[in-house]
Design a protein around this motif. Structure first.
Motif, mmCIF file in Angstrom:
data_model
loop_
_atom_site.group_PDB
_atom_site.id
_atom_site.type_symbol
_atom_site.label_atom_id
_atom_site.label_comp_id
_atom_site.label_asym_id
_atom_site.label_seq_id
_atom_site.Cartn_x
_atom_site.Cartn_y
_atom_site.Cartn_z
ATOM 1 N N ALA A 1 139.375 -0.506 70.141
ATOM 2 C CA ALA A 1 139.943 -0.617 71.490
ATOM 3 C C ALA A 1 140.268 -2.069 71.830
ATOM 4 C CB ALA A 1 138.965 -0.044 72.519
ATOM 5 N N MET A 2 139.391 -3.001 71.439
ATOM 6 C CA MET A 2 139.642 -4.417 71.712
ATOM 7 C C MET A 2 140.835 -4.929 70.914
ATOM 8 S SD MET A 2 135.774 -5.955 72.025
ATOM 9 C CE MET A 2 136.290 -7.561 72.611
ATOM 10 N N MET A 3 140.916 -4.549 69.632
ATOM 11 C CA MET A 3 142.029 -5.016 68.803
ATOM 12 C C MET A 3 143.348 -4.380 69.254
ATOM 13 S SD MET A 3 140.625 -7.191 66.857
ATOM 14 C CE MET A 3 141.787 -7.551 65.554
ATOM 15 N N ALA A 4 143.296 -3.109 69.707
ATOM 16 C CA ALA A 4 144.505 -2.470 70.219
ATOM 17 C C ALA A 4 144.969 -3.156 71.503
ATOM 18 C CB ALA A 4 144.234 -0.985 70.476
ATOM 19 N N THR A 5 144.014 -3.602 72.301
ATOM 20 C CA THR A 5 144.350 -4.329 73.525
ATOM 21 C C THR A 5 145.037 -5.655 73.193
ATOM 22 O OG1 THR A 5 142.531 -3.313 74.741
ATOM 23 C CG2 THR A 5 143.363 -5.402 75.589
ATOM 24 N N VAL A 6 144.530 -6.346 72.184
ATOM 25 C CA VAL A 6 145.149 -7.603 71.746
ATOM 26 C C VAL A 6 146.593 -7.353 71.308
ATOM 27 C CG1 VAL A 6 145.102 -9.381 69.942
ATOM 28 C CG2 VAL A 6 142.983 -8.728 71.102
ATOM 29 N N LYS A 7 146.820 -6.230 70.611
ATOM 30 C CA LYS A 7 148.180 -5.880 70.161
ATOM 31 C C LYS A 7 149.106 -5.623 71.358
ATOM 32 C CE LYS A 7 151.075 -4.500 66.811
ATOM 33 N NZ LYS A 7 152.261 -4.147 67.584
ATOM 34 N N VAL A 8 148.597 -4.912 72.374
ATOM 35 C CA VAL A 8 149.399 -4.659 73.577
ATOM 36 C C VAL A 8 149.718 -5.982 74.274
ATOM 37 C CG1 VAL A 8 149.397 -3.597 75.872
ATOM 38 C CG2 VAL A 8 148.528 -2.325 73.896
ATOM 39 N N MET A 9 148.736 -6.877 74.326
ATOM 40 C CA MET A 9 148.960 -8.183 74.946
ATOM 41 C C MET A 9 150.099 -8.924 74.251
ATOM 42 S SD MET A 9 146.357 -11.472 75.309
ATOM 43 C CE MET A 9 146.449 -11.905 73.577
ATOM 44 N N GLU A 10 150.071 -8.924 72.929
ATOM 45 C CA GLU A 10 151.114 -9.627 72.171
ATOM 46 C C GLU A 10 152.481 -8.973 72.383
ATOM 47 O OE1 GLU A 10 149.550 -9.258 68.256
ATOM 48 O OE2 GLU A 10 148.134 -10.921 68.462
ATOM 49 N N ASP A 11 152.513 -7.648 72.337
ATOM 50 C CA ASP A 11 153.782 -6.935 72.456
ATOM 51 C C ASP A 11 154.412 -7.109 73.836
ATOM 52 O OD1 ASP A 11 153.432 -6.056 69.902
ATOM 53 O OD2 ASP A 11 152.852 -4.000 70.445
ATOM 54 N N MET A 12 153.568 -7.168 74.883
ATOM 55 C CA MET A 12 154.083 -7.197 76.252
ATOM 56 C C MET A 12 154.077 -8.593 76.865
ATOM 57 S SD MET A 12 152.563 -3.663 77.905
ATOM 58 C CE MET A 12 153.546 -3.925 79.402
ATOM 59 N N GLY A 13 153.607 -9.589 76.114
ATOM 60 C CA GLY A 13 153.597 -10.957 76.630
ATOM 61 C C GLY A 13 152.634 -11.159 77.791
ATOM 62 N N LEU A 14 151.494 -10.480 77.758
ATOM 63 C CA LEU A 14 150.503 -10.605 78.831
ATOM 64 C C LEU A 14 149.649 -11.843 78.618
ATOM 65 C CD1 LEU A 14 149.307 -6.876 78.899
ATOM 66 C CD2 LEU A 14 150.819 -7.972 80.568
ATOM 67 N N THR A 15 149.107 -12.360 79.701
ATOM 68 C CA THR A 15 148.181 -13.494 79.605
ATOM 69 C C THR A 15 146.759 -12.976 79.441
ATOM 70 O OG1 THR A 15 147.726 -13.604 81.981
ATOM 71 C CG2 THR A 15 149.641 -14.839 81.159
ATOM 72 N N ILE A 16 145.875 -13.865 79.054
ATOM 73 C CA ILE A 16 144.457 -13.519 78.926
ATOM 74 C C ILE A 16 143.920 -12.997 80.255
ATOM 75 C CG2 ILE A 16 142.159 -14.560 78.670
ATOM 76 C CD1 ILE A 16 143.359 -16.300 76.433
ATOM 77 N N GLU B 1 145.568 -11.611 82.683
ATOM 78 C CA GLU B 1 146.160 -10.309 83.016
ATOM 79 C C GLU B 1 145.466 -9.190 82.252
ATOM 80 O OE1 GLU B 1 150.760 -11.354 84.286
ATOM 81 O OE2 GLU B 1 150.265 -11.218 82.147
ATOM 82 N N VAL B 2 145.173 -9.426 80.990
ATOM 83 C CA VAL B 2 144.483 -8.402 80.191
ATOM 84 C C VAL B 2 143.101 -8.123 80.775
ATOM 85 C CG1 VAL B 2 143.440 -7.912 77.952
ATOM 86 C CG2 VAL B 2 145.753 -8.851 78.066
ATOM 87 N N ASP B 3 142.376 -9.179 81.127
ATOM 88 C CA ASP B 3 141.035 -8.964 81.679
ATOM 89 C C ASP B 3 141.085 -8.270 83.037
ATOM 90 O OD1 ASP B 3 139.629 -9.844 79.537
ATOM 91 O OD2 ASP B 3 139.072 -11.792 80.361
ATOM 92 N N ALA C 1 135.372 -7.170 80.817
ATOM 93 C CA ALA C 1 136.685 -6.700 80.359
ATOM 94 C C ALA C 1 136.841 -6.893 78.842
ATOM 95 C CB ALA C 1 137.789 -7.405 81.139
ATOM 96 N N THR C 2 137.883 -7.648 78.419
ATOM 97 C CA THR C 2 138.145 -7.813 76.982
ATOM 98 C C THR C 2 137.777 -9.198 76.479
ATOM 99 O OG1 THR C 2 139.936 -6.186 77.056
ATOM 100 C CG2 THR C 2 139.951 -7.739 75.210
#
Length: 789
Positions: free
Chosen positions: A207-222, A224-226, A239-240
């Motif tokens: 789940a954490m690694m998938a979240t990192v992938k979504v962050m990269e794909d969507m250009g989210l900030t740290i 924003e992800v948290d 959070a993450t």
């Protein structure tokens, strides 16, 4: 012969090894902790045992504390892995907790094996290495007693205990360890299969690694992800990336690296490939909290904590930026958390798209792993809830969002789903779990096949009890038939704050119990027993000048706690989580207390600019007096009560609560919170069966009178002069001293309970009329933190 665990041995004294020994000490079980001999050690045992001894000594300073009290250290002995292996025969359970390296583990297991007692249990605390491979180095007669026992860190606070049998493990041994860990150590047991990373880490790290992938794909900030992966979707505030900093980036990457070569056929294998910037962070020593910096870095400026965030492109720190998602703000205003989650997950904006992709990846992966890592869907849900503190596991969340709607969208997105999900969807099912003849069942990996969810016979969930056995109800509390002639009183207001509805139901409970029941138990299974009185209600009454109404409310509070104490049947309180202020006073009003081991109890009113007025001052002082060997000298009792209330001390364990006087010497605790209500019920029935007689009011409480007031005045003056307290703190302190001294009466005077309760109420109302007190109350309501003005 009945198997018992009277002593354990722990091989390895690192962070986990010493903390596991500490938790056994919390359970009253002595341990022997062994580690390697330092390279420069001589023949002196102290120098040869230095590594283990230093690690155990450090437990005293560890925060949060792994120990219920420092005195528990006396149950932990230390030694080394060269001289003291023969002592392993003293242990009923030997736990290996050395470095997560298969080669090292095999050496330690092989060396220890000849010294294991003939009936002792042997286990490894590995977080994901093969137990079968470890067992290969053990003698045949030991293999049936060997298994994996994965404590989650920190062992005192984390509920999850993964139990991993090998092909040779005796099922009776596995069952015994599970029951022992559940009852004596307070754990939630998940039986997993001997697969890489077992259950919780396999799903959680994905789940954490998938979240990192979504962050990269969507250009989210740290940030924003948290913001998107914390409480908004039912996960902890860490959070993450805050969680990665807490766990340690090196540990996180190590787990991902370990699993990659072991799962060649995993459809989501590429998710576990660690991004280059994470390796660069490790190379720069940015490991998280243990190195002082990770995804976030904290600095102190002008006495304030200032946080900075890592720029993942430059690996330089920048000012922390607040995430701005209108959807999150809107979701906070939705009372129904399930509805709020649905609004977020199916939202059309950036937040909705990100949350959906993160959740859907976890749903798909969890479904695909069922049968491979464990037998039932419920085990995955429990592992993630107990191991990562999620409010709901993947399948529970999927069901909350709507099984059919989510399944259809995942199919549209092309996410892999196993045959059991397809079969469940094709059957027309609306949910993942089902109930058959009153038995809750969860899916297995075999299409269409369900298995009963194992129920803990000692658990008494209030959502079920309330539906089947509710006797009376109002908006603040319910009366519930707990069985065997015991009545339950459950608080269920927001945060279980105590208002008029709760007070009314306390009075009703006592009257009903005396008429028709053998005993009364005050309990609930909310996160917190009670956070105290309804401050908002008091603030509004004070702002409108309704002093007569406030007087009646305080009278009612005192009457309620007094009614509990003097009820005609035994009353047992069963607090858990926070029992603060009025929650503490309700607890102290009971005739006996059985609390959850993790109960945080205290009289915290001083921080709100008032003093306890529901009998807290009276009962804490009475308990301190009862501990005196010489009642001619009341100063020790006065000082202890004054300091405990005046500093708003909160006990961080039930053992500390007993030391502070919030619990009596005979009060006890349950290691497993799920068993708390049943344990309290047993105590209540035991009291009822001993010809219980309710206590009479004490009309001869010895007090210090003017001597106590003078003592407090001197102490508070010096503290204000030294800038340790404010002028308003001093004023509150003098009001408290006036109550605990019994008022301005001659030293040695005896007073009644009513007299002290009157003093409590007068002091409370006087302070509530102060502008600075109202500022404190308002600040607490806004921020949840005390204001010292």
């Amino acid at each position: 012969m009945r198997r018992q665990i009277k002593k354990v041995a722990v091989l390895g004294s690192g962070v986990m090894g010493s903390a596991i020994a500490a938790h056994f000490a919390n359970a009253g079980i002595p341990s022997l902790v062994l580690d390697i001999v330092p390279k420069d050690a001589g023949d002196d045992p102290r120098s040869r045992n230095a590594i283990a001894a230093k690690a155990v000594a450090a437990l005293k300073k560890t925060k949060p504390s792994p120990l219920f009290s420092p005195g528990r250290l006396a149950l932990i002995e230390t030694g080394n892995l060269e001289d003291d292996l023969p002592r392993l025969k003293e242990a009923d359970w030997v736990i290996e907790v050395v470095k997560e390296d298969m080669k090292i583990k095999k050496i330690v297991l092989q060396n220890a094996a000849p010294h294991i007692a003939p009936t002792a249990i042997f286990s490894s605390n590995t977080s994901g290495l093969s137990l079968g491979e470890m067992a290969s180095v053990l003698p045949d007669d030991l293999k049936p007693r060997f298994l994996g026992t994965h404590f989650f860190n920190p062992p005192r606070y984390m509920k999850l205990f993964e139990l991993i049998p090998t092909a040779d493990t005796d099922p009776g041994i596995a069952d015994f360890v599970a029951e022992f860990a559940r009852t004596r150590l307070g754990k939630g047991i998940v039986v997993g299969k001997d697969t890489p990373n077992f259950v919780a880490n396999r799903i959680g790290v994905h789940a954490m690694m998938a979240t990192v992938k979504v962050m990269e794909d969507m250009g989210l900030t740290i940030e924003e992800v948290d913001a998107l992966t914390g409480p908004a979707i039912g996960r902890p505030k860490t959070a993450t990336f805050k969680l990665a900093d807490l766990v340690g980036l090196d540990t996180f990457v190590h787990v991902a690296d370990n699993i990659l070569p072991l799962i060649p056929d995993d459809e989501a294998r590429d998710i576990f490939k660690v991004p280059d910037y994470l390796r660069a962070m490790i190379d720069k020593g940015l490991l998280g909290r243990k190195s002082g910096a990770g995804f976030y870095r904290m600095e102190k400026k002008d006495g304030q904590k200032v946080f900075y965030t890592l720029d993942l492109e430059t690996l330089e720190y920048r000012d922390k930026q607040k995430a701005k998602f209108p959807e999150l703000a809107a979701a906070k205003n939705i009372e129904d958390k399930a509805e709020a989650l649905r609004m977020l997950a199916f939202g059309k904006g950036k937040a909705g798209q990100a949350i959906w992709r993160m959740l859907a990846a976890t749903f798909s992966y969890s479904a695909m792993r069922l049968g491979e890592i464990c037998d039932q869907a419920v085990q995955i849900d429990q592992a993630v809830r107990w191991g990562f503190n999620w409010k709901q596991g993947p399948f529970e969340t999927w069901e909350t969002l709507g099984f059919r709607k989510v399944t259809e969208r995942m199919r549209e997105d092309g996410l892999p789903l196993p045959a059991w999900v397809d079969a469940l969807y094709d059957s027309g099912a609306e949910t993942i779990y089902r109930t058959t003849d009153g038995v809750l069942e969860s899916p297995t990996a075999e299409p269409g096949v369900f298995a009963a969810v194992q129920q803990d016979p000692r658990a008494m969930p209030f959502d079920i009890l309330r539906g089947e056995r509710e006797v009376k109800r109002n908006p603040g509390a319910s009366l519930i038939d707990l069985g065997d002639g015991v009545l339950g009183l459950e608080f269920h207001s927001k945060m279980n704050a105590i208002g008029q509805d709760t007070l009314n139901m306390v009075m009703t409970a006592c009257k009903e119990a005396e008429a028709n029941w053998q005993a009364l138990v005050v309990a609930n299974d909310a996160d917190n027993f009670s956070v105290g009185a309804n401050l908002m209600m008091l603030l509004m009454e004070a702002a409108e000048g309704n002093w007569d109404d406030i007087n009646l409310i305080i009278h009612a509070f005192q009457a309620a706690t007094g009614r509990l104490e003097h009820c005609g049947v035994p009353v047992v309180a069963a607090p858990a989580g926070m029992a603060l202020g009025g929650g503490c006073e309700m607890t102290m009003g009971a005739n006996a207390v059985r609390c959850a081991a993790e109960t945080y109890i205290g009289l915290v009113e001083f921080g709100a600019g008032v003093i306890p007025a529901g009998g807290g001052c009276l009962r804490l002082y009475q308990r301190q007096v009862a501990l005196l060997t010489d009642r001619k000298d009341l100063q020790p009792a006065f000082r202890r009560a004054f300091e405990t209330i005046g500093t708003a001390k909160v006990a961080t364990s039930c053992e500390e609560a007993r030391e502070l006087g919030f619990l009596r010497p005979g009060d006890s605790w349950s290691m497993n919170r799920d068993h708390l209500t049943a344990d309290a019920k047993d105590i209540a029935l035991a009291l009822a069966h001993t010809n219980y007689v309710s206590p009479v009011e004490d009309d001869a409480i010895p007090v210090m009178g003017t001597a106590g007031i003078a003592l407090a005045e001197s102490v508070l003056f010096n503290m204000q002069q030294g800038n340790y307290i404010s002028e308003h703190d001093r004023k509150i302190g003098m009001k408290l001293a006036h109550v605990l001294s019994g008022g301005a009466v001659p030293p040695g005077t005896t007073v009644s309970e009513k007299h002290m309760l009157d003093l409590e109420r007068e002091a409370f109302m006087s302070l509530l009329g102060e502008r600075k007190t109202l500022e404190r109350v308002e600040y607490i309501l806004k921020t949840g933190k005390p204001l010292r003005n």
